[in-house]
Design a protein around this motif. Structure first.
Motif, PDB file in Angstrom:
ATOM      1  N   THR A 188     -26.742  22.583 -36.048  1.00 55.70           N
ATOM      2  CA  THR A 188     -25.493  22.382 -36.461  1.00 55.70           C
ATOM      3  C   THR A 188     -25.289  23.789 -37.344  1.00 55.70           C
ATOM      4  OG1 THR A 188     -26.356  21.210 -38.355  1.00 55.70           O
ATOM      5  CG2 THR A 188     -25.383  20.070 -36.412  1.00 55.70           C
ATOM      6  N   GLY A 190     -25.004  26.874 -36.815  1.00 57.67           N
ATOM      7  CA  GLY A 190     -24.331  27.849 -36.228  1.00 57.67           C
ATOM      8  C   GLY A 190     -23.165  27.644 -35.326  1.00 57.67           C
ATOM      9  N   GLY A 191     -22.513  26.154 -35.612  1.00 60.42           N
ATOM     10  CA  GLY A 191     -21.575  25.639 -35.070  1.00 60.42           C
ATOM     11  C   GLY A 191     -21.672  25.402 -33.477  1.00 60.42           C
ATOM     12  N   LEU A 192     -20.575  25.446 -32.509  1.00 59.89           N
ATOM     13  CA  LEU A 192     -20.999  25.342 -31.175  1.00 59.89           C
ATOM     14  C   LEU A 192     -22.169  26.102 -30.674  1.00 59.89           C
ATOM     15  CD1 LEU A 192     -19.913  23.419 -28.913  1.00 59.89           C
ATOM     16  CD2 LEU A 192     -17.908  24.914 -28.567  1.00 59.89           C
ATOM     17  N   THR A 193     -21.794  27.399 -30.568  1.00 60.53           N
ATOM     18  CA  THR A 193     -22.829  28.202 -29.994  1.00 60.53           C
ATOM     19  C   THR A 193     -24.253  27.916 -30.167  1.00 60.53           C
ATOM     20  OG1 THR A 193     -21.354  30.111 -30.168  1.00 60.53           O
ATOM     21  CG2 THR A 193     -23.511  30.548 -29.799  1.00 60.53           C
ATOM     22  N   THR A 194     -24.668  27.532 -31.505  1.00 56.57           N
ATOM     23  CA  THR A 194     -26.129  27.060 -31.621  1.00 56.57           C
ATOM     24  C   THR A 194     -26.446  25.774 -31.181  1.00 56.57           C
ATOM     25  OG1 THR A 194     -25.593  26.688 -33.762  1.00 56.57           O
ATOM     26  CG2 THR A 194     -26.647  28.897 -33.609  1.00 56.57           C
ATOM     27  N   ARG A 195     -25.511  24.915 -31.036  1.00 58.01           N
ATOM     28  CA  ARG A 195     -25.679  23.584 -30.448  1.00 58.01           C
ATOM     29  C   ARG A 195     -25.869  23.654 -29.057  1.00 58.01           C
ATOM     30  NH1 ARG A 195     -20.967  20.310 -31.912  1.00 58.01           N
ATOM     31  NH2 ARG A 195     -21.953  18.557 -31.268  1.00 58.01           N
ATOM     32  N   ILE A 196     -25.284  24.602 -28.340  1.00 57.99           N
ATOM     33  CA  ILE A 196     -25.102  24.705 -27.118  1.00 57.99           C
ATOM     34  C   ILE A 196     -26.802  25.413 -26.701  1.00 57.99           C
ATOM     35  CG2 ILE A 196     -24.489  26.076 -24.728  1.00 57.99           C
ATOM     36  CD1 ILE A 196     -21.763  25.844 -25.849  1.00 57.99           C
ATOM     37  N   LEU A 197     -26.926  26.234 -27.425  1.00 59.80           N
ATOM     38  CA  LEU A 197     -28.290  27.003 -27.261  1.00 59.80           C
ATOM     39  C   LEU A 197     -29.473  25.766 -27.549  1.00 59.80           C
ATOM     40  CD1 LEU A 197     -27.782  30.190 -28.947  1.00 59.80           C
ATOM     41  CD2 LEU A 197     -28.061  29.798 -26.616  1.00 59.80           C
ATOM     42  N   TYR A 198     -29.219  25.065 -28.588  1.00 63.89           N
ATOM     43  CA  TYR A 198     -30.305  24.012 -28.825  1.00 63.89           C
ATOM     44  C   TYR A 198     -30.380  22.893 -27.668  1.00 63.89           C
ATOM     45  CZ  TYR A 198     -31.843  25.055 -33.714  1.00 63.89           C
ATOM     46  OH  TYR A 198     -32.291  25.578 -34.838  1.00 63.89           O
TER      47      TYR A 198
END
Length: 223
Positions: A188, A190-198
């Motif tokens: 969380t 980095g917002g939506l971008t890091t959540r997608i990567l995770y």
């Protein structure tokens, strides 16, 4: 040296691979718990998801997924206490860390040509080559994120480890540290971008043991 780390990688992965898949795949589901809950249960749109700004009553599905992810359904009797499931998850996460590091050591190429080959996935040379390339390349791409998830996740498994990690940031209040490690663990920060990567990394982490089993089985058949 590579042979030594290959043996460590193999003999930790064989008994614990299924557990690693369960932990990673349930973690991938939990990345988008809030969004999935709001779609399945529109009435929760005005409430908060635990770990953001408050607590709400989780749907039964996510309670079970979370219990599987954290304790293999064997929740501690009280918050902060231990249980067999919690201990197994912690030990498996430590093993996963070793597997990831040994995998990078095994993977590390000797030259630029080998590096290029190991970062690509061939779809034209048979299923075994496809799964081998997938195991090697996807494992490399996801390793950093999986290590972050594993090393932060251990703060919920072992109190001694949590104390050690908190001591590294002793200038910060404990509540801030909890939120910091939670954001690192769930993506969380980095917002939506890091959540997608995770999500993608956790999904790959769940698939890697399965592709590893397949490659090991094919190798045994050739002997």
């Amino acid at each position: 040296m590579r042979k030594f780390f290959h043996q460590i990688h193999l003999w930790l992965s064989i008994p614990l691979g299924i557990l690693i898949s369960v932990i990673c795949l349930t973690g991938a589901i939990l990345v988008f718990e809030k969004e999935i809950t709001q779609i399945m249960y529109p009435e929760t749109r005005t409430t908060q998801v635990e770990g953001q700004h408050g607590r709400k009553q989780r749907p039964e599905f996510f309670r079970q997924v979370r219990a599987l992810h954290r304790w293999l359904l064997d929740a501690p009797a009280k918050k902060g206490e231990s249980s067999a499931g919690k201990t197994v998850v912690g030990i498996t996460t430590v093993a996963m860390t070793v597997i990831l590091i040994s995998g990078v050591i095994i993977w590390f190429p000797r030259n630029r040509r080998t590096l290029k080959n190991r970062l690509q996935i061939s779809c034209t040379k048979g299923w075994r080559r496809f799964w081998y390339d997938s195991h090697v390349a996807l494992g490399f791409y996801s390793t950093l994120f999986l290590l972050i998830m594993a090393l932060t996740g251990l703060t919920w498994s072992f109190s001694g480890y949590r104390t050690f990690m908190y001591d590294l940031f002793s200038g910060l209040p404990v509540d801030n540290l909890r939120r910091f490690f939670y954001s690192l663990h769930t993506g969380t920060w980095g917002g939506l971008t890091t959540r997608i990567l995770y999500f993608l990394a956790a999904l790959i982490g769940g698939i890697l043991p399965l592709s590893g089993y397949y490659l090991w089985w094919k190798k045994q058949k050739r002997k």
